[in-house]
Design an enzyme around this catalytic site. Structure first.
Site, PDB file in Angstrom:
ATOM      1  N   ARG A  78       0.860  -1.191   0.000  1.00  0.00           N
ATOM      2  CA  ARG A  78       0.000   0.000   0.000  1.00  0.00           C
ATOM      3  C   ARG A  78       0.888   1.230   0.000  1.00  0.00           C
ATOM      4  O   ARG A  78       1.678   1.418   0.938  1.00  0.00           O
ATOM      5  CB  ARG A  78      -0.928  -0.009   1.219  1.00  0.00           C
ATOM      6  CG  ARG A  78      -1.755   1.264   1.360  1.00  0.00           C
ATOM      7  CD  ARG A  78      -2.672   1.243   2.569  1.00  0.00           C
ATOM      8  NE  ARG A  78      -3.398   2.502   2.691  1.00  0.00           N
ATOM      9  CZ  ARG A  78      -3.248   3.348   3.704  1.00  0.00           C
ATOM     10  NH1 ARG A  78      -2.404   3.061   4.698  1.00  0.00           N
ATOM     11  NH2 ARG A  78      -3.922   4.478   3.747  1.00  0.00           N
ATOM     12  N   HIS A 122      -2.723  11.059   0.689  1.00  0.00           N
ATOM     13  CA  HIS A 122      -2.226  10.762   2.042  1.00  0.00           C
ATOM     14  C   HIS A 122      -1.591  12.037   2.587  1.00  0.00           C
ATOM     15  O   HIS A 122      -0.393  12.111   2.821  1.00  0.00           O
ATOM     16  CB  HIS A 122      -1.217   9.614   2.012  1.00  0.00           C
ATOM     17  CG  HIS A 122      -0.958   8.979   3.356  1.00  0.00           C
ATOM     18  ND1 HIS A 122      -1.054   7.621   3.591  1.00  0.00           N
ATOM     19  CD2 HIS A 122      -0.598   9.537   4.546  1.00  0.00           C
ATOM     20  CE1 HIS A 122      -0.744   7.366   4.862  1.00  0.00           C
ATOM     21  NE2 HIS A 122      -0.478   8.508   5.456  1.00  0.00           N
ATOM     22  N   GLU A 167      -7.324   8.696   6.119  1.00  0.00           N
ATOM     23  CA  GLU A 167      -7.551   9.326   7.416  1.00  0.00           C
ATOM     24  C   GLU A 167      -7.942  10.807   7.365  1.00  0.00           C
ATOM     25  O   GLU A 167      -7.208  11.693   7.842  1.00  0.00           O
ATOM     26  CB  GLU A 167      -6.316   9.159   8.305  1.00  0.00           C
ATOM     27  CG  GLU A 167      -5.967   7.715   8.546  1.00  0.00           C
ATOM     28  CD  GLU A 167      -4.878   7.555   9.577  1.00  0.00           C
ATOM     29  OE1 GLU A 167      -4.196   8.536   9.906  1.00  0.00           O
ATOM     30  OE2 GLU A 167      -4.707   6.430  10.076  1.00  0.00           O
ATOM     31  N   ASN A 292      -7.467   1.880   9.891  1.00  0.00           N
ATOM     32  CA  ASN A 292      -6.139   2.003  10.503  1.00  0.00           C
ATOM     33  C   ASN A 292      -6.322   1.974  12.008  1.00  0.00           C
ATOM     34  O   ASN A 292      -7.049   2.798  12.548  1.00  0.00           O
ATOM     35  CB  ASN A 292      -5.474   3.324  10.104  1.00  0.00           C
ATOM     36  CG  ASN A 292      -5.164   3.371   8.619  1.00  0.00           C
ATOM     37  OD1 ASN A 292      -5.335   2.380   7.914  1.00  0.00           O
ATOM     38  ND2 ASN A 292      -4.723   4.526   8.135  1.00  0.00           N
ATOM     39  N   TYR A 294      -4.302   1.686  15.816  1.00  0.00           N
ATOM     40  CA  TYR A 294      -3.055   1.723  16.580  1.00  0.00           C
ATOM     41  C   TYR A 294      -3.289   1.531  18.068  1.00  0.00           C
ATOM     42  O   TYR A 294      -2.515   0.891  18.758  1.00  0.00           O
ATOM     43  CB  TYR A 294      -2.316   3.038  16.336  1.00  0.00           C
ATOM     44  CG  TYR A 294      -1.720   3.121  14.946  1.00  0.00           C
ATOM     45  CD1 TYR A 294      -2.477   3.556  13.853  1.00  0.00           C
ATOM     46  CD2 TYR A 294      -0.395   2.729  14.703  1.00  0.00           C
ATOM     47  CE1 TYR A 294      -1.938   3.610  12.578  1.00  0.00           C
ATOM     48  CE2 TYR A 294       0.146   2.770  13.432  1.00  0.00           C
ATOM     49  CZ  TYR A 294      -0.633   3.221  12.371  1.00  0.00           C
ATOM     50  OH  TYR A 294      -0.102   3.272  11.107  1.00  0.00           O
ATOM     51  N   GLU A 352      -3.535  -0.005   8.035  1.00  0.00           N
ATOM     52  CA  GLU A 352      -2.371   0.335   8.862  1.00  0.00           C
ATOM     53  C   GLU A 352      -2.535  -0.244  10.261  1.00  0.00           C
ATOM     54  O   GLU A 352      -3.615  -0.175  10.831  1.00  0.00           O
ATOM     55  CB  GLU A 352      -2.181   1.854   9.002  1.00  0.00           C
ATOM     56  CG  GLU A 352      -1.677   2.560   7.791  1.00  0.00           C
ATOM     57  CD  GLU A 352      -1.539   4.061   8.007  1.00  0.00           C
ATOM     58  OE1 GLU A 352      -1.273   4.482   9.158  1.00  0.00           O
ATOM     59  OE2 GLU A 352      -1.745   4.811   7.046  1.00  0.00           O
TER      60      GLU A 352
HETATM   61  O1  LIG Z   1       1.722   7.554  13.183  1.00  0.00           O
HETATM   62  C1  LIG Z   1       1.952   6.422  12.413  1.00  0.00           C
HETATM   63  C2  LIG Z   1       1.114   6.489  11.147  1.00  0.00           C
HETATM   64  C3  LIG Z   1       1.559   7.575  10.165  1.00  0.00           C
HETATM   65  O2  LIG Z   1       2.934   7.446   9.872  1.00  0.00           O
HETATM   66  C4  LIG Z   1       0.708   7.419   8.893  1.00  0.00           C
HETATM   67  O3  LIG Z   1       1.131   8.266   7.845  1.00  0.00           O
HETATM   68  C5  LIG Z   1      -0.742   7.748   9.191  1.00  0.00           C
HETATM   69  O4  LIG Z   1      -1.608   7.203   8.209  1.00  0.00           O
HETATM   70  C6  LIG Z   1      -1.131   7.272  10.567  1.00  0.00           C
HETATM   71  N1  LIG Z   1      -2.327   7.371  11.132  1.00  0.00           N
HETATM   72  C7  LIG Z   1      -2.212   6.920  12.397  1.00  0.00           C
HETATM   73  C8  LIG Z   1      -3.333   6.851  13.376  1.00  0.00           C
HETATM   74  N2  LIG Z   1      -3.964   8.085  13.519  1.00  0.00           N
HETATM   75  C9  LIG Z   1      -3.423   9.182  14.157  1.00  0.00           C
HETATM   76  C10 LIG Z   1      -3.953   9.600  15.350  1.00  0.00           C
HETATM   77  C11 LIG Z   1      -3.450  10.739  15.959  1.00  0.00           C
HETATM   78  C12 LIG Z   1      -2.439  11.444  15.364  1.00  0.00           C
HETATM   79  C13 LIG Z   1      -1.905  11.010  14.160  1.00  0.00           C
HETATM   80  C14 LIG Z   1      -2.395   9.865  13.563  1.00  0.00           C
HETATM   81  C15 LIG Z   1      -0.944   6.511  12.610  1.00  0.00           C
HETATM   82  N3  LIG Z   1      -0.294   6.723  11.465  1.00  0.00           N
END
Ligand SMILES: OC[C@@H]1[C@@H](O)[C@H](O)[C@@H](O)c2nc(CNc3ccccc3)cn21
Length: 448
Positions: A78, A122, A167, A292, A294, A352
């Site tokens: 991706r 993105h 996102e 996505n 985390y 993600e």
């Molecule tokens: O932070 C890790 C990744 C980032 O590198 C990606 O470009 C992005 O798609 C991404 N989204 C998140 C989850 N969402 C989020 C929540 C709060 C602040 C920033 C990202 C994490 N990540």
């Protein structure tokens, strides 16, 4: 009997990146600047003054990086397309050298048996469009559809899975409400307008695909399940607001054709009365949704918190990553259950999932030992398997990220990669998690 974690036959295993975070050479071969080129070169915006000028130099090293993907046995990759590389002014003139880079990347992936999965946006909006109002200008729905058509025409047929946006919540919360991300605005009046136009543009991009596309298109949301810090009515209401603001604000207009009522409660007079006809554009049939995941958030009421009146509560006796995110794999399972209950049995991909932990430098030829990242991955893959056992229509998983890369305004210090990158030498070194993930792919999860 011991639990088997073997995934369904045909489950898709991949890894993910994004253009500005890995490519470097943001202005090469006729590319126009993006808002991240401007933001990264604005003093004080980026940790350590890091920028995407070089990043992982993927623009030049993409063939070697495809071999790194092949070494893991990845079935899919991706990536995102830098809008201003292919349309330097965002609309109109096409920069063929920019299009050609992505065409070469796609061919390299296909020649190595790896399925390309392209994200159109993105976060790296062309600066020329930001000068015309960017996501605050309703015309951006047409600008985005024009850009999408250029890429569909160039790559569709070879690219079988497209996503319009990555996102939109982060774009509006970071870029328009709190100002921590490009374009660095701080306005509760702008954020809802940008959010709405992002979903109008996504709808326009899907509509454009339906006219010419041969394969699949969807949209990618970040989801962070919210749990109340107590059973008090205040904390429960705060949790409801936080959930609507992050997890429903974008999926609802795309999949239900409406907004949750909490948004008017949160933004008050700053929440516009959007024209009903707009939802005929935001709501389009999608072939899949990318989620996505985390972490989760435990939420309590805080009357001083702007504008949500809700704040996260740090949890004791648990592990937090380098980005301050709690390791909470139960939230992964809970997310799928919630999504299916609210939006139905839409095919899903995890687009993600990953973690940043400190990685000690290694000697030449060694493997970076990253036990905390491997533990995070193992726990989350098992949690994902539980969701599938509960009937969630989950088709695949993309690990974030293939490479250590530019973690936006946090810079290069936050390392999410399966491969360690020495940014001084551009040397890539596999981490133990990469070796583990390769075993997961080879056994379709049986090794978990
Ligand atoms: O932070 C890790 C990744 C980032 O590198 C990606 O470009 C992005 O798609 C991404 N989204 C998140 C989850 N969402 C989020 C929540 C709060 C602040 C920033 C990202 C994490 N990540």
């Amino acid at each position: 009997m011991t639990q088997s974690y073997r995934f369904p036959p045909g489950f898709h295993w991949g890894a993910a990146t994004s253009a500005y975070q890995i490519e470097g050479s943001p202005l090469a071969d006729g590319a126009g600047p993006s808002i991240w080129e401007r933001f990264a070169h604005t003093p004080g915006m980026m940790a350590n003054g890091d920028t995407g000028d070089i990043a992982c130099d993927h623009y030049h090293r993409y063939k070697d990086d495809v071999q790194l993907m092949r070494a893991l046995g990845l079935q899919g990759y991706r990536f995102s397309i830098a809008w201003s590389r292919v349309l330097p002014e965002g609309t109109g003139r096409i920069n063929q050298k920019g299009v050609d880079f992505y065409s070469r990347l796609v061919d390299e992936l296909l020649e190595n048996g790896i399925e390309p999965n392209a994200t159109l946006f993105h976060w790296d909006l062309p600066a020329a469009l930001d000068d015309r109002g960017g996501w605050l200008n309703r015309d951006i729905a047409h600008w985005f559809a024009e850009y999408a058509n250029v890429m569909y025409k160039a790559l569709d047929g070879r690219v079988k899975r497209w996503s319009t946006l990555n996102e939109p919540w982060v774009v509006t919360d970071g870029g328009y409400l709190h100002g921590a991300l490009a374009p660095g605005h701080r306005s509760k009046y702008e954020a809802p307008i940008a959010a709405h136009n992002l979903m109008r543009a996504s709808g326009a991009g899907i509509q454009a695909y339906r006219a010419v596309g041969k394969h699949e298109i969807g949209v990618v949301f970040n989801i962070e399940p919210k749990y109340p810090a107590s059973n008090s009515p205040e904390d429960i209401a705060a949790t409801r607001r936080a959930h609507a603001y992050m997890n429903e604000q974008f999926a609802d207009p795309a999949l239900l054709g409406s907004y949750p009522p909490e948004l008017k409660e949160i933004f008050g007079p700053a929440w516009p009365d959007f024209p009903e006809d707009d939802f005929k554009l935001t709501q389009q049939k999608v072939d899949f949704v990318g989620l996505n995941y985390y972490t989760r958030a435990v939420v309590k009421h805080d009357p001083n918190a702007y504008p949500l009146k809700a704040v996260p509560v740090k949890q004791p006796n648990t592990t937090y990553t380098e980005t301050g995110w709690e390791v909470y794999e139960q939230g992964f399972t809970d997310m799928f259950t919630w999504f299916k209950q609210r939006y139905g049995d839409i095919p899903l991909y995890v687009t993600e999932n990953g973690s940043a932990f400190y990685d000690a430098p290694v000697a030449e030829g060694d493997v970076v030992q990253d036990p905390l990242r491997t533990s995070y991955l193992r726990k989350h893959l098992k949690a994902m398997h539980h969701a599938i056992e509960q009937g969630v229509n989950l088709k695949g998983y993309y690990a974030w990220s293939l490479l250590d890369n530019l973690e936006w305004s946090l810079g290069f210090a936050k390392r999410f990669g399966l491969y360690h990158v020495d940014f001084a030498t551009q040397k890539r070194t596999p981490k133990a998690t990469a070796k583990f993930y390769a075993q997961v792919i080879e056994t379709n999860g049986a090794v978990l």
